[in-house]
Scaffold this active site. Sequence first.
Site, short mmCIF file in Angstrom:
data_model
loop_
_atom_site.label_atom_id
_atom_site.label_comp_id
_atom_site.label_asym_id
_atom_site.label_seq_id
_atom_site.Cartn_x
_atom_site.Cartn_y
_atom_site.Cartn_z
CG ASP A 1 10.07 -9.34 -7.01
OD1 ASP A 1 10.26 -8.23 -6.49
OD2 ASP A 1 10.26 -10.42 -6.40
CE LYS B 1 5.87 -3.63 -7.49
NZ LYS B 1 6.23 -5.05 -7.69
CG ASN C 1 7.92 -5.12 2.08
OD1 ASN C 1 8.02 -3.93 1.79
ND2 ASN C 1 6.75 -5.69 2.32
N GLY D 1 11.83 -4.21 -3.56
CA GLY D 1 13.10 -3.97 -4.25
C GLY D 1 12.74 -3.65 -5.68
CG HIS D 2 10.17 -1.08 -6.63
ND1 HIS D 2 9.14 -0.18 -6.46
CD2 HIS D 2 9.71 -2.25 -6.14
CE1 HIS D 2 8.12 -0.79 -5.87
NE2 HIS D 2 8.45 -2.04 -5.66
CD GLN E 1 5.23 -5.05 -0.80
OE1 GLN E 1 4.40 -4.24 -0.44
NE2 GLN E 1 6.51 -4.82 -0.69
P1 GDP Z 1 9.66 -4.70 -9.08
O1 GDP Z 1 9.78 -5.08 -7.65
O2 GDP Z 1 8.28 -4.93 -9.62
O3 GDP Z 1 10.16 -3.31 -9.38
O4 GDP Z 1 10.60 -5.71 -9.88
P2 GDP Z 1 12.10 -6.15 -9.48
O5 GDP Z 1 13.02 -5.04 -9.76
O6 GDP Z 1 12.14 -6.74 -8.13
O7 GDP Z 1 12.31 -7.37 -10.45
C1 GDP Z 1 12.24 -7.25 -11.82
C2 GDP Z 1 13.59 -7.68 -12.41
O8 GDP Z 1 13.44 -7.87 -13.79
C3 GDP Z 1 14.67 -6.62 -12.27
O9 GDP Z 1 15.92 -7.26 -12.18
C4 GDP Z 1 14.56 -5.83 -13.56
O10 GDP Z 1 15.79 -5.20 -13.93
C5 GDP Z 1 14.21 -6.92 -14.53
N1 GDP Z 1 13.36 -6.54 -15.66
C6 GDP Z 1 12.34 -5.65 -15.70
N2 GDP Z 1 11.74 -5.69 -16.92
C7 GDP Z 1 12.40 -6.62 -17.64
C8 GDP Z 1 12.25 -7.14 -18.96
O11 GDP Z 1 11.35 -6.78 -19.71
N3 GDP Z 1 13.11 -8.13 -19.33
C9 GDP Z 1 14.11 -8.59 -18.52
N4 GDP Z 1 14.91 -9.55 -18.98
N5 GDP Z 1 14.28 -8.11 -17.27
C10 GDP Z 1 13.43 -7.15 -16.84
P1 IMO Z 2 8.30 -5.67 -4.67
O1 IMO Z 2 7.75 -4.29 -4.39
C1 IMO Z 2 8.13 -9.96 -4.01
C2 IMO Z 2 6.82 -11.29 -0.07
C3 IMO Z 2 7.86 -11.98 0.79
C4 IMO Z 2 6.95 -12.89 1.62
C5 IMO Z 2 5.71 -12.04 1.84
C6 IMO Z 2 5.71 -11.28 3.15
O2 IMO Z 2 9.76 -5.67 -4.93
O3 IMO Z 2 7.50 -6.33 -5.74
P2 IMO Z 2 7.05 -9.27 4.22
O4 IMO Z 2 8.50 -8.89 4.13
O5 IMO Z 2 6.13 -8.25 3.66
O6 IMO Z 2 6.68 -9.73 5.60
O7 IMO Z 2 6.92 -10.59 3.31
O8 IMO Z 2 5.69 -11.11 0.76
N1 IMO Z 2 7.23 -9.96 -0.56
C7 IMO Z 2 7.59 -9.71 -1.81
N2 IMO Z 2 7.76 -10.54 -2.86
N3 IMO Z 2 8.30 -8.63 -4.18
C8 IMO Z 2 8.11 -7.78 -3.14
O9 IMO Z 2 8.14 -6.44 -3.28
C9 IMO Z 2 7.78 -8.32 -1.88
N4 IMO Z 2 7.56 -7.78 -0.65
C10 IMO Z 2 7.20 -8.80 0.14
O10 IMO Z 2 8.77 -12.71 0.02
O11 IMO Z 2 6.57 -14.01 0.85
MG MG Z 3 10.98 -6.29 -6.44
#
Ligand code: GDP
Ligand code: IMO
Ligand code: MG
Length: 420
Positions: A13, A16, A38, A40-41, A222
Site C-alpha cells: 500500500d 504503487k 490480495n 489493491g492498487h 505487496q
Molecule cells: P498500492 O497498493 O501500493 O497501490 O497502494 P494503495 O492504493 O493500496 O494505497 C495507497 C492509498 O494512498 C490510496 O488510497 C491512494 O489513492 C493514496 N495515495 C497515493 N499516493 C498518495 C499521496 O501522495 N498522498 C495521499 N494523501 N494519498 C495518496
Molecule cells: P498491495 O499490492 C498490504 C498482507 C495481508 C496479510 C499478509 C498475507 O495492495 O500493496 P495474503 O492475502 O497474501 O494471504 O495476506 O499480507 N497483504 C497486503 N498488505 N497491501 C497488499 O497488497 C497486501 N497483500 C497482502 O494483510 O497481512
Molecule cells: Mg494496496
Amino acid sequence: MKIDVLLGLQWGDEGKGKIVDVLTPVYDIIARFQGGPNAGHTLEFNNIKHVLHTIPSGIFHPDKINVIGNGVVVDPVILKDEIIKAEKIGADLKSNLYISKKAQLILPSHRLLDKAFEEAKGKNKIGSTLKGIGPAYTDKTSRRGLRAGDIFNYAFKEKYDCSVAHHEKIFDGYGFTERNKDYEKQWFEAIEFLKMFKFIDSEKFINDSLSEGKTILAEGAQGALLDIDFGSYPFVTSSNTTTSGVCTGLGVSPHKVGNVIGICKAYCTRVGSGPFPSELFDNDGQTLRDNGHEYGSTTGRPRRCGWLDMVALKYSIMLNGVTALVITKADVMSGFDKIKVATAYKVNGEIIDYVPYEITDDIEPVYTELPGWKSDITKCKSKSDLPAELISYLDYIEKETGVKVDYLSVGPDRTQTIKL
Ligand code: GDP
Ligand code: IMO
Ligand code: MG
C-alpha cells in the site's frame, strides 16, 4: 532494452498503483509479475478513484499493453468484475489486456482453505486477505494447480474436480464444513467470460518486445517486507515480492533487469498481523491514519501506522537493488512539529542497525527526531514550492539510503506528483 521494475519497499500500500499510472506514458507495456487479488492498487484521475486487484495499473492509458504475468494468481470472478468496471470508464481491455497462459487460477475452494487455515491458527492469525492466495501458490508448488491456459482444455472440468477432491480431504481433516456453491457458479461463468480476452505465452511476448526495443515496466504487488523469503515470516504473503520475482514471474533473465524504482511512504503502514517496530499506538498514529485515510483498499481494514523505519528501508533497498526512490503521502505528514525516523533497533539492551532474523515485541526502535512541516503541500507543483523541512527530510533519506528520490507524491491524484 531492459525491463524496469516498480515495487513496494514496505508492507504494501505504498502507492504503487498511483505511481505506475503516472509513469505509464513513458512505457509501452506494464506487466504484473506476482501476487493476486490480495493487492489493491488505487488510481485517481479526473475525480475518479479506481481500485485494481489483478489488472496492471497502466490500463487507463490507451494503446498501452497490460500483461498479467505467469507469476500472478488469478481469481476469475474478481478479474471479470475488474474488467467490467474498467471498461465502464473507457479502458479497452479486449485490445490492451493480455493474460499469461501460465498464470495460476485461484479456485473457490482455495478461498475456503485460506479461511479454514486462518481459523485454525487461533491467536496466531496472519491477517490474510482471505482471497485464496496462499492455498493457490501452495497448489502451484505442489504441482496440482490449474493454469489460466487450462480453461481451453477439454479436460478442464476433470482437472478442476480433481483439485477440489484434494481440497475436500483437507477440509475433512480440519472439520471445516462451509461451502460456497454460489461462488463456484460465478467462477465458471467468469471462466466463460474471460475466454473473450487474449491469453498468451507471456514470457515470449515480454522477451520479443524487449528485443524489438519496446519499453516495459514490471509492477509489483505487496511490498518487500511481505516477501515469502525475506519478509517478517510467517506474517508474509506467499510470493517473492522483491526484484527476483520479476525474473520468475515474467520469464526474464536477471541481465535484462534495468532500473528498479522503489516506492516508499513518508511513514509506515501495515495491515494484518506481524511485527512493526515503529508502530504508533498514540495520537500521532491516529493522526497519520486519519490524514492518510489508512484503511485497506482490498479489505477496508484500518491500517496500523508508524514512523518511517530506516533500518527496514535500507534492508528492502539492498534486497531489491533499488536505483531510484519515490516517496509518497508526504502531504499526510503536514502538521507535525517534529517527526521521527527509526534508525536502529534496541534488542536485549544491544543496539543493532540491521533487520534481525526475528523481530519480536522486545525490539525497541531508536529514533532520530527531525523538524516537521506545517503547510498544505497538496497543491505544490515543483521542488521550489516545498517547505524547507520537507526538503531536509528528503535529503536525509537520500543520504541515509544512498539512493536518489526521483519523485515526491503529495496527494492521491495523478497530477499531485512532483519530479525532483
Ligand atoms: P498500492 O497498493 O501500493 O497501490 O497502494 P494503495 O492504493 O493500496 O494505497 C495507497 C492509498 O494512498 C490510496 O488510497 C491512494 O489513492 C493514496 N495515495 C497515493 N499516493 C498518495 C499521496 O501522495 N498522498 C495521499 N494523501 N494519498 C495518496
Ligand atoms: P498491495 O499490492 C498490504 C498482507 C495481508 C496479510 C499478509 C498475507 O495492495 O500493496 P495474503 O492475502 O497474501 O494471504 O495476506 O499480507 N497483504 C497486503 N498488505 N497491501 C497488499 O497488497 C497486501 N497483500 C497482502 O494483510 O497481512
Ligand atoms: Mg494496496
